[in-house]
Design an enzyme around this catalytic site. Structure first.
Site, mmCIF file in Angstrom:
data_model
loop_
_atom_site.group_PDB
_atom_site.id
_atom_site.type_symbol
_atom_site.label_atom_id
_atom_site.label_comp_id
_atom_site.label_asym_id
_atom_site.label_seq_id
_atom_site.Cartn_x
_atom_site.Cartn_y
_atom_site.Cartn_z
ATOM 1 N N CYS B 6 0.832 -1.201 0.000
ATOM 2 C CA CYS B 6 0.000 0.000 0.000
ATOM 3 C C CYS B 6 0.864 1.247 0.000
ATOM 4 C CB CYS B 6 -0.879 -0.042 1.242
ATOM 5 S SG CYS B 6 -1.686 1.483 1.567
ATOM 6 N N CYS B 7 0.588 2.152 -0.943
ATOM 7 C CA CYS B 7 1.275 3.454 -0.898
ATOM 8 C C CYS B 7 0.272 4.530 -1.270
ATOM 9 C CB CYS B 7 2.478 3.476 -1.828
ATOM 10 S SG CYS B 7 2.052 3.368 -3.557
ATOM 11 N N ALA B 8 0.771 5.738 -1.452
ATOM 12 C CA ALA B 8 -0.130 6.881 -1.625
ATOM 13 C C ALA B 8 -1.099 6.678 -2.786
ATOM 14 C CB ALA B 8 0.672 8.147 -1.838
ATOM 15 N N THR B 13 4.608 1.234 -5.523
ATOM 16 C CA THR B 13 4.619 -0.142 -5.056
ATOM 17 C C THR B 13 4.517 -1.156 -6.187
ATOM 18 O OG1 THR B 13 2.403 0.447 -4.407
ATOM 19 C CG2 THR B 13 3.932 -0.106 -2.654
#
Lengths: 905, 102
Positions: B6-8, B13
């Protein structure tokens, strides 16, 4: 004098003579020698204006509504000339002369008033008349007859007839005897305006009268007419002119009225105030005037003197009034926009008379209010804001710059420059003005207590003594701060980052003090304000940092065109607030040699041993620098393709005492064209080596030892070079550093003496040996290495962008964003964001569909400031990588930055 | 094993997902690895065993941990150096270890 006023005056004259009975239009017509129908028209106008009463009947009788004469009134007796603006200054001598002319026994002295158009000759003559009545030299109802010799200048016969009267049959149409004005003025004063238009015959007749006391009507050879009249004449002519020489010989009293330019600014201000007041009375409302507008009015070229000044003010008021009406405003505000074009230019002359303007306007607010007060009969200027506070000064500057189209982030740079000077001045001014008991009248008691408390705390923490000066100034400052915050105004401190870096101890203490203030006053102090408080706490340091003018690099701008260079320099100097840069215009027909020689002279003239920055546009000029250096030995660096913005930047840095090299570098960074060029160079040599510089005076002893200590303690496995340098000659040191920078990334300087190089952290030898210097250095290296590694490792995954370059640019941007937002992002987060942005650039390059951010509106609403700052920095990537970064992408970044940030306070 | 990254915006990712998958392949492991943005996590968390966060969404950790606790899933932030250097190998190890800690 206007015809309508003439009629009014005529009416009064007859009215007074005729034992206060009504006057008919016919009587007036005869008296003034004007056609009856015109007289009736003017009388009707006067009636409408409420100046005249009608007594119905046949014929209708007119009489003036009020007794005009208020002479004999004791107060006026003293004041008739005193009321005049400048009576004790520029008009002092003319008034003395006028009084003498009136009082001189037995019948006064005929007078000639000299002065340019619009200096107030007519008014002055009228004042003399009033003074004569007041002094009882003439009767209360003595006539004042005014005649403008220019009115009939085309018809000398008519003119002489007007003046001396006509005998029936003197010429065709002279069908009856008629008295002249010289007769009508008997017992009073005859004012002859523009007397130089009087034909020679008329002059002779006038002189005869002056000598003998009688004259003859035109066409009358028999009878002489005696009349006792004091003649006041006036002219705009040069007194040296042929005509006036005869006049000056015959007329004993010559009064010179000064032009507007010859009068002091203080007097001019009084005049301006007077005129606004008059307008205010006319409109029946207060008039508010913007300070800048007032300054323009004070300084603009006004060749037609007071008359013009008055006219221009009337016009401005009329425009402002129109705006007030048409835009449904609550008040009448006169700004520069309302001035005629030539008057707007006044503000540009501020540089020549800044001091004087400040001294007379200094205590006034940004908006001045004028209103007519019957009782005091005096204007009062009302300060809208607390006087002398930073915010207005800064806001004003910002607005001015905005208006001339300079971008916001550049503005804050420029505003930087004056704030310290202003600060010093603020502190200096205050103590002279105030005593402790006086300050309590201005500043709230609670605030005074707080200031006492926080200063005591600061003294202990910082181990410093703060004098009363600081106490007063801080109290005053805080007072306006509180007011400002409560009113919901923004506080902006363009020097915040500088302050935090340079006065970090004081800044930390200020943060503690801010907490006290916040809890006691129940307000929230923004970081910018804490910056200001820091400046007070660090005020003692300012004095030490004063630069002498000799320490500065010269700036010379040479441009093709007749005035290109001068106008650029003018703008730059004006914004920087000092006449620092010099201009050399190069008309297209000037020979290069000529120009080169002038350039040489200028360079020698402005060099203070610190070198000269040559700013040019193109062509042969770009080669001047090296030639000049060889010829004069003055160090000259040339910047080409110069814009005004660049000149401002150079000027600003030069005034701050930056070195030639530093100024050059910052100009390169400001100029988009030059920057592109240099970033292209950078692209070629990506592989920079990491270097730590150790420095001592010799470059051998301590520097070598430091090198060994570092090697040993740091356990450097990575590729980091340590280079010892000598510090003996600072200039040379900087040059070598600059040289190193080309192929290397200088991570840090470790040295025995403090060396402050922008963007390169300094660690002292002491910290290395006895403090945490090694840890700091380790951290610096780690930081650098990790980013470098990221750049490299991404290299194999990214096809469309150069990952190393991307990483280094993104890092730079993130540092700037943190500074601008006053936040700190942890290293983890930075790495995450860097990665994110690298992929973002890659995907945009690939042309893959870009992401969508859902709640944009909400983000804009909540974080508009942050968004703007982040956007500005991110947009700089667009040029470098030739991509377009959409709003949604920026939103993601903004959110990530905000959510992860540790606020500085 | 099912890993959720999970990233922004789910952008950075994705490469890491790829690298992790490669690493798993060489080890002959059977894994499912997906990357989502921080806002989507709530809808999919129950389908995965562990949740790995990019360093830039560290701020969400506490909140997501609570969500994870509710579903009995482990949540943690990826080591920034491994993340920055896209070390699929090490991140996979981290995920396995996180799950074993259970």
């Amino acid at each position: 004098m206007k015809k309508v006023d003439e009629v009014y005056k005529g009416l009064i004259d007859i009215f007074n003579k005729a034992n206060n009975e009504g006057v008919t239009a016919i009587q007036l017509s005869d008296h003034l020698n004007l056609h009856r129908s015109s007289i009736s028209r003017y009388l009707n106008q006067l009636y409408k204006e409420g100046k005249v009463e009608k007594i119905q009947g046949r014929p209708v009788l007119y009489k003036p509504k009020e007794e005009r004469t208020n002479v004999g009134d004791n107060q006026n007796k003293v004041n008739i000339f005193q009321k005049v603006i400048g009576s004790n200054e520029s008009l002092n001598i003319p008034i003395q002369q006028a009084k003498a002319a009136i009082l001189y026994p037995p019948n006064g002295l005929h007078t000639l008033i000299l002065g340019e158009t619009g200096v107030g000759k007519t008014m002055f003559a009228e004042l003399m008349y009033d003074f004569a009545k007041e002094s009882e030299v003439i009767y209360k109802d003595a006539p004042f007859v005014s005649f403008n010799c220019a009115d009939y200048a085309d018809n000398p016969q008519l003119l002489l007839g007007q003046l001396f009267g006509v005998k029936k049959g003197a010429y065709t149409g002279a069908d009856k005897d008629k008295d002249g004005l010289l007769k009508k003025a008997d017992g009073g004063i005859l004012f002859l305006d523009e007397v130089h238009r009087l034909p020679p015959v008329g002059q002779e007749m006038l002189f005869t009268y002056i000598d003998k006391g009688f004259f003859r009507r035109l066409g009358d050879t028999e009878n002489v007419i005696y009349s006792k009249v004091l003649i006041i004449s006036a002219t705009t002519e040069n007194p040296q002119s042929y005509l006036l020489k005869t006049f000056t010989r015959r007329i004993p009293m010559i009064i010179n009225l000064p032009s507007l330019e010859e009068r002091s600014l203080k007097e001019r201000l009084q005049l301006i105030e007077e005129f606004f007041k008059e307008e205010s009375k006319r409109i029946g409302m207060s008039i508010y005037v913007d300070k800048k507008c007032l300054i323009s009015l004070l300084l603009y070229d006004c060749p037609n003197n007071i008359g013009q000044l008055k006219g221009d003010i009337k016009l401005a008021c009329a425009k402002a009034f129109l705006n007030y009406k048409s835009q449904n405003r609550d008040y009448i505000l006169v700004t520069c926009k309302d001035l005629p074009q030539y008057a707007k230019k006044g503000i540009m002359k501020i540089k020549d008379s800044r001091k004087e303007v400040e001294s007379i306007l200094g205590s006034k607010g940004e908006i001045l209010r004028f209103f007519y007060n019957e009782e005091e009969n005096k204007i009062s200027s009302h300060d809208h804001y607390n006087k002398d506070n930073f915010y207005d000064v800064i806001e004003n500057k910002v607005n001015t710059l905005k208006n001339i189209g300079i971008q916001e982030h550049e503005i804050s740079e420029i505003v930087n420059i004056n704030i310290e000077n202003y600060f010093k001045k603020y502190m200096g001014d205050i103590t002279n003005k105030l005593r402790r008991d006086e300050i309590s009248k201005i500043v709230d008691g609670e605030i005074l207590n707080i200031v006492e408390e926080i200063l005591e705390k600061a003294q202990k923490k910082l181990n410093k003594e703060y004098n009363e000066k600081i106490y007063y100034s801080l109290a005053l400052h805080l007072n306006s701060t509180v007011q400002r915050i409560k009113e919901g105004h923004k506080i902006f401190n363009p020097k915040l980052n500088f302050i935090r870096l340079n006065y970090s101890d004081e800044f930390l203490v200020s943060m503690e003090l801010a907490k006290i203030i916040e809890s006691k006053l129940d307000i929230e102090l923004p970081l910018d304000e804490i910056g200001y408080i820091t400046m007070f706490l660090a005020a003692d340091k300012y004095d030490e940092e004063n630069l002498t003018k000799d320490d500065r690099v010269g700036v010379l701008v040479i441009m093709h065109g007749n005035s290109t260079a001068s106008s650029m320099v003018e703008v730059a100097n004006r914004l920087v607030g000092e006449e620092h840069a010099k201009a050399l215009d190069m008309p297209l027909n000037a020979s290069p040699e000529e120009l080169y020689n002038s350039a040489k002279e200028k360079v020698i003239e402005i060099d203070n041993g610190k070198g000269v920055l040559l700013m040019v546009d193109m062509g042969s000029l770009t080669n001047f620098g090296d030639m000049l250096y060889e010829d004069t030995g003055v160090k000259v660096i040339t910047i080409e393709m110069v814009s005004t913005l660049l000149v401002i930047e150079a000027c600003r840095k030069a005034v701050m005492g930056r070195s030639l090299k530093e100024i050059y570098n910052s100009c390169i960074n400001t100029n988009p064209y030059l920057r592109k060029k240099s970033s292209r160079v950078k692209d070629v040599c990506v592989e920079k080596k990491n270097v730590i510089v150790t420095a001592c005076f010799t470059g051998e002893g301590a520097a070598e030892r430091l090198k060994n200590i570092l090697k040993e303690k740091l356990n450097i496995e990575e590729d980091v070079k340590i280079i010892p340098l000598t510090l003996l000659d600072r200039k040379e040191f900087l040059e070598r550093l600059e040289h190193l920078k080309k192929d290397n990334e200088i991570l840090s300087i470790v040295g025995t003496i403090d060396i402050d190089i922008p963007d390169i952290p300094f660690i002292s030898a002491h910290e290395i040996i006895a403090g945490n210097g090694i840890e700091r250095l380790r951290e610096i290296i780690d930081n650098e290495i990790i980013y470098e590694k990221i750049g490299k490792s991404l290299g194999c995954h990214l096809e469309n962008i150069d990952s190393s370059i991307a990483v280094s640019h993104i890092r730079k941007i993130l540092t700037d964003i943190q500074n601008d937002l006053s936040i700190v992002l942890s290293r983890d987060v930075l790495i995450g964001i860097i990665l994110h942005m690298c992929f973002m650039l890659e995907k945009i390059k690939e042309g893959k569909a870009q992401i969508v951010y859902k709640n944009k509106e909400e983000l804009f609403k909540k974080y508009s400031r942050e968004y703007n700052i982040v956007e500005r920095h991110i947009k700089s990537l667009e040029n470098i990588f030739n991509v377009e970064i959409i709003t949604d992408e920026i939103c993601y970044i903004v959110r990530t930055i905000i959510e992860n940030s540790v606020k500085f306070n | 094993m099912k890993i959720l990254l999970c990233c922004a915006a789910g952008m950075s990712t994705s490469l890491i997902v790829e690298k992790m998958k490669k690493a798993a392949e060489t080890r002959n492991m059977d894994v499912t690895i997906e990357a989502v943005s921080v806002d989507e996590i709530e809808n999919v968390i129950q389908d995965y065993d562990v949740v790995l966060l990019g360093p830039q969404v560290k701020y969400k950790k506490n909140q997501l941990q609570k969500l994870g606790d509710k579903h009995g899933k482990k949540v943690d932030v990826i080591n920034p150096v491994d993340y920055g250097l896209v070390k699929g190998d090490k991140i996979l190890d981290f995920a396995i270890k996180l799950r074993e800690d259970e």
